[in-house]
Design a protein around this motif. Structure first.
Motif, short mmCIF file in Angstrom:
data_model
loop_
_atom_site.label_atom_id
_atom_site.label_comp_id
_atom_site.label_asym_id
_atom_site.label_seq_id
_atom_site.Cartn_x
_atom_site.Cartn_y
_atom_site.Cartn_z
N GLU A 102 0.84 -1.16 -0.16
CA GLU A 102 0.09 -0.14 0.05
C GLU A 102 0.78 1.15 0.10
OE1 GLU A 102 -3.06 2.14 3.16
OE2 GLU A 102 -3.34 -0.11 2.66
N VAL A 103 1.90 1.27 0.95
CA VAL A 103 2.86 2.42 0.81
C VAL A 103 3.49 2.41 -0.27
CG1 VAL A 103 4.87 3.47 2.11
CG2 VAL A 103 2.66 2.40 3.47
N LEU A 104 3.99 1.44 -0.81
CA LEU A 104 5.06 1.52 -2.02
C LEU A 104 4.09 2.12 -3.24
CD1 LEU A 104 7.35 -1.42 -1.63
CD2 LEU A 104 7.90 0.92 -1.56
N SER A 105 2.89 1.75 -3.33
CA SER A 105 1.98 1.84 -4.60
C SER A 105 1.69 3.50 -4.35
CB SER A 105 0.65 1.10 -4.23
OG SER A 105 -0.24 1.63 -5.17
N ALA A 106 1.64 4.18 -3.16
CA ALA A 106 1.10 5.44 -3.09
C ALA A 106 2.27 6.26 -3.47
CB ALA A 106 0.71 5.65 -1.49
N LEU A 107 3.52 5.96 -2.92
CA LEU A 107 4.88 6.54 -3.36
C LEU A 107 4.93 6.50 -4.91
CD1 LEU A 107 7.23 5.13 -0.81
CD2 LEU A 107 6.43 7.46 -0.93
N GLN A 108 4.67 5.41 -5.25
CA GLN A 108 4.60 5.21 -6.85
C GLN A 108 3.84 6.13 -7.59
OE1 GLN A 108 4.08 1.26 -8.47
NE2 GLN A 108 6.18 1.35 -9.75
N ASN A 109 2.61 6.24 -6.91
CA ASN A 109 1.71 7.31 -7.69
C ASN A 109 1.91 8.70 -7.71
OD1 ASN A 109 -0.15 5.08 -8.62
ND2 ASN A 109 -1.12 5.12 -6.57
N GLU A 110 2.87 9.06 -6.49
CA GLU A 110 3.27 10.47 -6.40
C GLU A 110 4.45 10.47 -7.16
OE1 GLU A 110 5.45 12.80 -3.00
OE2 GLU A 110 3.96 11.48 -2.17
N ASP A 111 5.25 9.84 -7.25
CA ASP A 111 6.56 9.74 -8.14
C ASP A 111 7.04 8.47 -8.43
OD1 ASP A 111 9.34 10.04 -9.10
OD2 ASP A 111 9.73 11.87 -7.52
#
Length: 178
Positions: free
Chosen positions: A106-115
């Motif tokens: 979940e955290v990596l997905s959110a990070l990837q969506n941001e940058d």
């Protein structure tokens, strides 16, 4: 504790270092350093031998850095050797340090969506991300059937290693191990 800056060419790898770093590990450290800079000082002894941070030192050298932040330890002898091993060992999954994979995804997905580069800087390859995002079922979807079908040991099934995500088919592990 005082943080110093020192020329990298004045630093030496620990000859007693028993931790080995793969090329993939050093690449992950380089990605982190490129993105975030040096956030943690290397730990050096009085002779400028890096006792903690040898992979970071190697990554810095490969990146062409000329200066590193260090702190000096007062530990010596066997205490210093044991500390260096403990520093590496305390992060090993074999002694219980693991990720909550659902939360990590979940955290990596959110990070990837941001940058898109943030997941790489966090040390995850595209293949590792794909396996992480696709391998964990939602807890709500795990429901036992009301009745179980007959069991046949000869049925071919799909398997996946939870650590490296290697996949294989069959009724036993690769190489015939049961």
């Amino acid at each position: 504790m005082n943080v110093e800056e020192i020329e990298i060419n004045q630093l030496f790898n620990d000859p007693a270092n028993v931790r080995r770093h793969s090329a993939r590990n050093v690449e992950a450290v380089k990605a982190s350093l490129r993105r975030f800079g040096q956030q943690i000082p290397l730990v050096v002894d009085a002779n400028n031998i890096v006792r903690v941070g040898n992979a970071r030192l190697e990554a810095m050298r490969q990146l062409g850095w000329t200066v590193a932040k260090v702190i000096r330890t007062d530990l010596a002898g066997s205490d210093l050797v044991a500390y260096a091993i403990a520093d590496n060992r305390t992060g090993d999954s074999e002694i219980g340090s693991t990720f909550d994979t659902a939360a990590l995804a979940e955290v990596l997905s959110a990070l990837q969506n941001e940058d898109e580069q943030l997941a790489d800087a966090a040390g995850y390859s595209p293949d590792e991300l794909a396996a992480l995002f696709g391998s964990e079922p939602e807890p709500e979807s795990l429901v036992a059937p009301e009745e179980f079908a007959e069991f046949d040991e000869n049925v071919e099934t799909e398997h996946q290693c939870p650590k490296c995500h290697f996949r294989w088919s069959g009724s036993s592990a690769p190489g015939g191990a049961q």
